[in-house]
Write a protein that holds these residues in place. Structure first.
Motif, PDB file in Angstrom:
ATOM      1  N   TYR A  22       0.695  -1.168  -0.047  1.00  0.00           N
ATOM      2  CA  TYR A  22       0.055  -0.064   0.090  1.00  0.00           C
ATOM      3  C   TYR A  22       1.030   1.120  -0.218  1.00  0.00           C
ATOM      4  O   TYR A  22       0.618   2.190  -0.815  1.00  0.00           O
ATOM      5  CB  TYR A  22      -0.797   0.100   1.339  1.00  0.00           C
ATOM      6  CG  TYR A  22      -1.748   1.093   1.425  1.00  0.00           C
ATOM      7  CD1 TYR A  22      -2.823   1.349   0.755  1.00  0.00           C
ATOM      8  CD2 TYR A  22      -1.303   2.326   2.241  1.00  0.00           C
ATOM      9  CE1 TYR A  22      -3.556   2.557   1.109  1.00  0.00           C
ATOM     10  CE2 TYR A  22      -1.876   3.492   2.622  1.00  0.00           C
ATOM     11  CZ  TYR A  22      -3.270   3.396   2.036  1.00  0.00           C
ATOM     12  OH  TYR A  22      -3.870   4.566   2.108  1.00  0.00           O
ATOM     13  N   HIS A 224      -9.731  -0.015  -6.022  1.00  0.00           N
ATOM     14  CA  HIS A 224      -9.726  -0.182  -4.412  1.00  0.00           C
ATOM     15  C   HIS A 224     -10.582   0.888  -3.777  1.00  0.00           C
ATOM     16  O   HIS A 224     -10.078   1.760  -3.026  1.00  0.00           O
ATOM     17  CB  HIS A 224      -8.217   0.008  -3.713  1.00  0.00           C
ATOM     18  CG  HIS A 224      -7.462  -1.161  -4.152  1.00  0.00           C
ATOM     19  ND1 HIS A 224      -7.459  -2.308  -3.431  1.00  0.00           N
ATOM     20  CD2 HIS A 224      -6.405  -1.208  -5.127  1.00  0.00           C
ATOM     21  CE1 HIS A 224      -6.365  -3.157  -3.967  1.00  0.00           C
ATOM     22  NE2 HIS A 224      -5.879  -2.476  -4.835  1.00  0.00           N
ATOM     23  N   GLU A 226     -12.689   0.538  -1.567  1.00  0.00           N
ATOM     24  CA  GLU A 226     -12.577   0.481  -0.134  1.00  0.00           C
ATOM     25  C   GLU A 226     -11.655   1.394   0.779  1.00  0.00           C
ATOM     26  O   GLU A 226     -11.925   1.769   2.046  1.00  0.00           O
ATOM     27  CB  GLU A 226     -12.683  -0.706   0.257  1.00  0.00           C
ATOM     28  CG  GLU A 226     -11.222  -1.597   0.197  1.00  0.00           C
ATOM     29  CD  GLU A 226     -10.565  -1.662  -1.059  1.00  0.00           C
ATOM     30  OE1 GLU A 226      -9.518  -2.176  -1.095  1.00  0.00           O
ATOM     31  OE2 GLU A 226     -11.390  -1.651  -2.078  1.00  0.00           O
ATOM     32  N   ARG A 227     -10.721   2.030   0.105  1.00  0.00           N
ATOM     33  CA  ARG A 227      -9.612   2.807   0.439  1.00  0.00           C
ATOM     34  C   ARG A 227     -10.152   4.301   0.902  1.00  0.00           C
ATOM     35  O   ARG A 227      -9.621   4.897   1.733  1.00  0.00           O
ATOM     36  CB  ARG A 227      -8.414   2.879  -0.413  1.00  0.00           C
ATOM     37  CG  ARG A 227      -7.567   1.597  -0.442  1.00  0.00           C
ATOM     38  CD  ARG A 227      -6.442   1.833  -1.462  1.00  0.00           C
ATOM     39  NE  ARG A 227      -5.735   0.398  -1.422  1.00  0.00           N
ATOM     40  CZ  ARG A 227      -4.591   0.408  -2.466  1.00  0.00           C
ATOM     41  NH1 ARG A 227      -4.489   1.319  -3.290  1.00  0.00           N
ATOM     42  NH2 ARG A 227      -3.867  -0.682  -2.179  1.00  0.00           N
TER      43      ARG A 227
END
Length: 306
Positions: A22, A224, A226-227
Motif C-alpha cells: 500500500y 480499491h 474501499e480505501r
C-alpha cells in the motif's frame, strides 16, 4: 527551535507483508529492511510487526547534541526517564507507550519546486497551455512526512511530554479534546486527540500541490474503492487541502498540500477551536469512519488485554 523536523514514524501492524505494498503505491520507496523513503525526506516510515495497529515510534531531528541534554533535563522535571543511546535521546510517552527518539541531524532541505501557475481574475499566470496538473504523467511521490495523529487516554500527560519535555510548540488547541503541536515550521507535526485508549489515527504525507492530492488519491482508489475515507476538502485548522485513505491494517493516510507555515512565532496567534466545528472549511462532512474508525472496539479490547 532546536527541534526542527519530524524525521520518521514507525508503525506496528499485524501483517507487515500485506500492508507494505500500500505504501509503495502511495508513492514511497521501499527498502528491504522495512523502511520507506519519501522523495526529499529520506527514510521516514518503518513498518514492524505488532499484535494490533499502533504508532510505535517517532524520530525527531534536533540541531546538535546539546539539545539532547536540554530535552533530557526537561523530561526529568516531568518525572519521565530518558536514555542517551548512540547519539540519540530515547524516552517513552507515559500515557500511550509511544517511543520518542531525538537525534541530531541537518535541517530538512526539500527539493525546490516552482510555483504552480493558476489563473484568476486579472491574473493570468498560465497562458497558451493546459494546466500542469493535467499534463503530468509520472506517479505522485510525497515530498515528506508531515505529521501523525495520536489518540491518547490522557491528553494532558501526552501534551506535556511533547510540549514541556521535547520542546514542541502549540499551534492551535481543541481545548480538552487535544491540540496541534509542531517541531518544525509546519503548522503541526503531531495532533494529540483525547480518546478512551491509545491508537494511531493517521499519518500525513505532503505532495506538491492540490492537483497531486487529487491525482494521488484517484490512483490509489483505482480498483480499491474501499480505501476511500474522506475527501476531497480543505481543513480550517492548518489550512491544507486533504484526501484520506485507509491502508490494509486500518491506519488512515492523508495526502496534503498547502499547509500553514509558521516561521516567526511572534506573528502566529494560537486559537482554541471546537473539535466538532473546525476540522474543515469546505468539502463533504467527515465520514463516520474518519471520526470513529471501524476497528476501534477491537483495538480497545486488544489494548485492555495487553
Amino acid at each position: 527551535m532546536p527541534a526542527h523536523r519530524l524525521s520518521s514514524v514507525t508503525i506496528g501492524v499485524p501483517d507487515p507483508a500485506a500492508t507494505a505494498p500500500y505504501y509503495t503505491q502511495l508513492g514511497l520507496t521501499p527498502h528491504p529492511d522495512g523502511w520507506f523513503s519519501t522523495r526529499d525526506g529520506g527514510r521516514q516510515l518503518r513498518i514492524v510487526p505488532a499484535p494490533t495497529r499502533r504508532l510505535v515510534e517517532m524520530r525527531i531531528g534536533v540541531d546538535d547534541p546539546d539539545d539532547l541534554g536540554a530535552a533530557a533535563a526537561r523530561l526529568a522535571r516531568l518525572g519521565v526517564p530518558s536514555a542517551r543511546v548512540a547519539g540519540t535521546l530515547i524516552a517513552t510517552e507515559p500515557a500511550t507507550g509511544v517511543r520518542a527518539v531525538l537525534q541530531a541531524e541537518p535541517r530538512f532541505a526539500p527539493q525546490a519546486t516552482g510555483p504552480t501557475p493558476y489563473n484568476g481574475p486579472g491574473r493570468d499566470a498560465r497562458t497558451d497551455n493546459r494546466a500542469p496538473g493535467l499534463l503530468r504523467t509520472g506517479p505522485v511521490r510525497p515530498s515528506k512526512l508531515g505529521h501523525a495523529v495520536l489518540g491518547t487516554p490522557n491528553a494532558p500527560v501526552t501534551t506535556a511530554f511533547f510540549h514541556d519535555g521535547l520542546g514542541f510548540k502549540v499551534s492551535d488547541s481543541l481545548g480538552d479534546a487535544g491540540g496541534f503541536l509542531r517541531c518544525s515550521t509546519d503548522h503541526h507535526n503531531i495532533l494529540i486527540l483525547a480518546a478512551p485508549f491509545t491508537f494511531l489515527h493517521h499519518t500525513s504525507w505532503q505532495v506538491d500541490d492540490v492537483d497531486d492530492v487529487g491525482r494521488g488519491a484517484m490512483t490509489m482508489l483505482e480498483g480499491h474503492p474501499e480505501r476511500h475515507i474522506w475527501g476531497f476538502g480543505r481543513h480550517f485548522i492548518g489550512s491544507n487541502f486533504f484526501w484520506y485513505l485507509k491502508d490494509p491494517a486500518g491506519n488512515f493516510t492523508e495526502y496534503y498540500s498547502d499547509m500553514d507555515c509558521i516561521i516567526d512565532d511572534q506573528l502566529w496567534e494560537p486559537e482554541v477551536f471546537d473539535v466538532n466545528e473546525s476540522f474543515f472549511s469546505w468539502g463533504q462532512p467527515p465520514s463516520p469512519s474518519w471520526l470513529a474508525p471501524e476497528d476501534l472496539a477491537g483495538l480497545m479490547i486488544g489494548t485492555h488485554s495487553a
